[in-house]
Design a protein around this motif. Structure first.
Motif, short mmCIF file in Angstrom:
data_model
loop_
_atom_site.label_atom_id
_atom_site.label_comp_id
_atom_site.label_asym_id
_atom_site.label_seq_id
_atom_site.Cartn_x
_atom_site.Cartn_y
_atom_site.Cartn_z
N ARG A 200 61.62 -52.06 12.66
CA ARG A 200 61.41 -52.62 11.31
C ARG A 200 60.23 -51.95 10.62
NH1 ARG A 200 62.33 -57.42 14.05
NH2 ARG A 200 60.18 -58.06 13.83
N GLN A 201 59.16 -51.65 11.37
CA GLN A 201 58.02 -50.96 10.80
C GLN A 201 58.41 -49.57 10.34
OE1 GLN A 201 55.08 -51.63 14.04
NE2 GLN A 201 53.69 -52.13 12.37
N ALA A 202 59.19 -48.87 11.15
CA ALA A 202 59.62 -47.53 10.77
C ALA A 202 60.46 -47.57 9.50
CB ALA A 202 60.41 -46.88 11.91
N GLU B 163 58.12 -48.23 6.56
CA GLU B 163 57.34 -47.05 6.23
C GLU B 163 58.18 -45.99 5.54
OE1 GLU B 163 55.47 -46.12 9.97
OE2 GLU B 163 54.17 -47.89 9.83
N GLU B 164 59.43 -45.86 5.94
CA GLU B 164 60.33 -44.94 5.23
C GLU B 164 60.51 -45.37 3.78
OE1 GLU B 164 64.04 -44.50 7.31
OE2 GLU B 164 63.02 -43.96 9.17
N GLN B 165 60.65 -46.67 3.56
CA GLN B 165 60.80 -47.18 2.19
C GLN B 165 59.52 -46.96 1.39
OE1 GLN B 165 61.95 -51.25 2.84
NE2 GLN B 165 64.11 -50.75 3.09
N LEU B 166 58.37 -47.19 2.01
CA LEU B 166 57.10 -47.00 1.31
C LEU B 166 56.88 -45.54 0.93
CD1 LEU B 166 54.75 -49.35 3.37
CD2 LEU B 166 55.67 -49.76 1.08
N LEU B 167 57.36 -44.64 1.78
CA LEU B 167 57.20 -43.21 1.52
C LEU B 167 58.25 -42.66 0.55
CD1 LEU B 167 56.42 -41.90 5.10
CD2 LEU B 167 54.89 -41.82 3.12
N SER B 168 59.37 -43.32 0.43
CA SER B 168 60.49 -42.75 -0.33
C SER B 168 60.25 -42.73 -1.84
CB SER B 168 61.78 -43.50 -0.02
OG SER B 168 61.71 -44.83 -0.51
N ALA C 109 60.21 -65.13 39.55
CA ALA C 109 60.36 -63.70 39.31
C ALA C 109 61.43 -63.44 38.26
CB ALA C 109 60.70 -62.98 40.61
N THR C 110 62.53 -64.19 38.33
CA THR C 110 63.60 -64.04 37.34
C THR C 110 63.11 -64.45 35.96
OG1 THR C 110 65.30 -64.43 39.00
CG2 THR C 110 65.92 -64.81 36.71
N ASP C 111 62.38 -65.56 35.88
CA ASP C 111 61.84 -66.02 34.59
C ASP C 111 60.89 -64.98 34.00
OD1 ASP C 111 63.28 -68.35 34.86
OD2 ASP C 111 61.57 -69.57 35.50
N ILE C 112 60.06 -64.39 34.84
CA ILE C 112 59.11 -63.36 34.37
C ILE C 112 59.87 -62.14 33.87
CG2 ILE C 112 57.35 -61.73 35.16
CD1 ILE C 112 56.26 -64.04 36.94
N ARG C 113 60.89 -61.71 34.63
CA ARG C 113 61.68 -60.55 34.19
C ARG C 113 62.37 -60.82 32.86
NH1 ARG C 113 63.05 -60.38 39.61
NH2 ARG C 113 65.07 -61.33 39.20
N ARG C 114 62.90 -62.02 32.69
CA ARG C 114 63.56 -62.37 31.43
C ARG C 114 62.57 -62.39 30.27
NH1 ARG C 114 67.28 -67.19 33.83
NH2 ARG C 114 68.94 -65.86 34.63
N ALA C 115 61.41 -62.98 30.49
CA ALA C 115 60.39 -63.04 29.44
C ALA C 115 59.92 -61.63 29.08
CB ALA C 115 59.21 -63.91 29.89
N LEU C 116 59.72 -60.80 30.08
CA LEU C 116 59.28 -59.42 29.84
C LEU C 116 60.34 -58.65 29.05
CD1 LEU C 116 57.23 -57.18 30.22
CD2 LEU C 116 58.26 -56.71 32.45
N ALA C 117 61.60 -58.83 29.42
CA ALA C 117 62.69 -58.16 28.70
C ALA C 117 62.74 -58.62 27.25
CB ALA C 117 64.02 -58.42 29.38
N GLU C 118 62.52 -59.91 27.01
CA GLU C 118 62.51 -60.43 25.64
C GLU C 118 61.35 -59.86 24.85
OE1 GLU C 118 62.23 -64.71 23.29
OE2 GLU C 118 62.63 -64.70 25.44
N VAL C 119 60.17 -59.79 25.44
CA VAL C 119 59.00 -59.22 24.77
C VAL C 119 59.24 -57.75 24.44
CG1 VAL C 119 56.59 -58.55 25.13
CG2 VAL C 119 57.33 -60.87 25.70
N GLU C 120 59.80 -57.01 25.38
CA GLU C 120 60.07 -55.59 25.14
C GLU C 120 61.10 -55.41 24.02
OE1 GLU C 120 61.17 -54.34 29.08
OE2 GLU C 120 59.10 -53.94 29.64
N THR C 121 62.11 -56.26 24.00
CA THR C 121 63.12 -56.20 22.93
C THR C 121 62.48 -56.51 21.59
OG1 THR C 121 64.90 -56.80 24.43
CG2 THR C 121 65.29 -57.19 22.09
N ASN C 122 61.64 -57.55 21.54
CA ASN C 122 60.97 -57.90 20.29
C ASN C 122 60.04 -56.79 19.83
OD1 ASN C 122 62.25 -60.38 20.21
ND2 ASN C 122 60.55 -61.49 21.13
N ALA C 123 59.33 -56.15 20.76
CA ALA C 123 58.43 -55.05 20.40
C ALA C 123 59.23 -53.87 19.84
CB ALA C 123 57.61 -54.62 21.61
N ARG C 124 60.37 -53.56 20.47
CA ARG C 124 61.21 -52.46 19.98
C ARG C 124 61.75 -52.79 18.59
NH1 ARG C 124 64.60 -52.36 23.87
NH2 ARG C 124 66.13 -53.67 22.85
#
Length: 98
Positions: A39-41, A44-49, A19-34
């Motif tokens: 980075r995408q935002a 996109e700001e640079q592409l629009l500027s 359960a701890t390993d799953i929580r850590r992996a999920l937290a890492e995935v969520e951090t990477n997604a954020r």
């Protein structure tokens, strides 16, 4: 009644570790997604500027938008997937000719 102790802690420990390993992996995935969204935002700001200064810059912007579009297509939408692929091939061909 049995005098042999049951090793519940051993199994509970393994389940807790999983359960701890799953929580850590999920937290890492969520951090990477954020981080990716951030980075995408920024991109996109640079592409629009600024407007593209050349056809290759315009093609790079179009390639980015087409990749976003293609990522949202259903796997069954082969016609639009083929269209996006053909456009990318056109970009390569025209860049080689220029």
């Amino acid at each position: 009644m049995n005098d042999i102790p049951i090793e519940l802690d051993k199994h509970r420990g393994m389940a807790a570790q999983k359960a701890t390993d799953i929580r850590r992996a999920l937290a890492e995935v969520e951090t990477n997604a954020r981080d990716l969204r951030d980075r995408q935002a920024l991109l996109e700001e640079q592409l629009l500027s600024l407007p593209a200064a050349s056809w290759p810059e315009a093609a790079a912007k179009a390639r980015y938008v087409l990749n976003l579009y293609a990522a949202e297509l259903s796997p069954d939408d082969t016609r639009h997937r083929d269209l996006v692929a053909a456009i990318f091939e056109d970009f390569v061909r025209l860049a080689d000719e220029g």
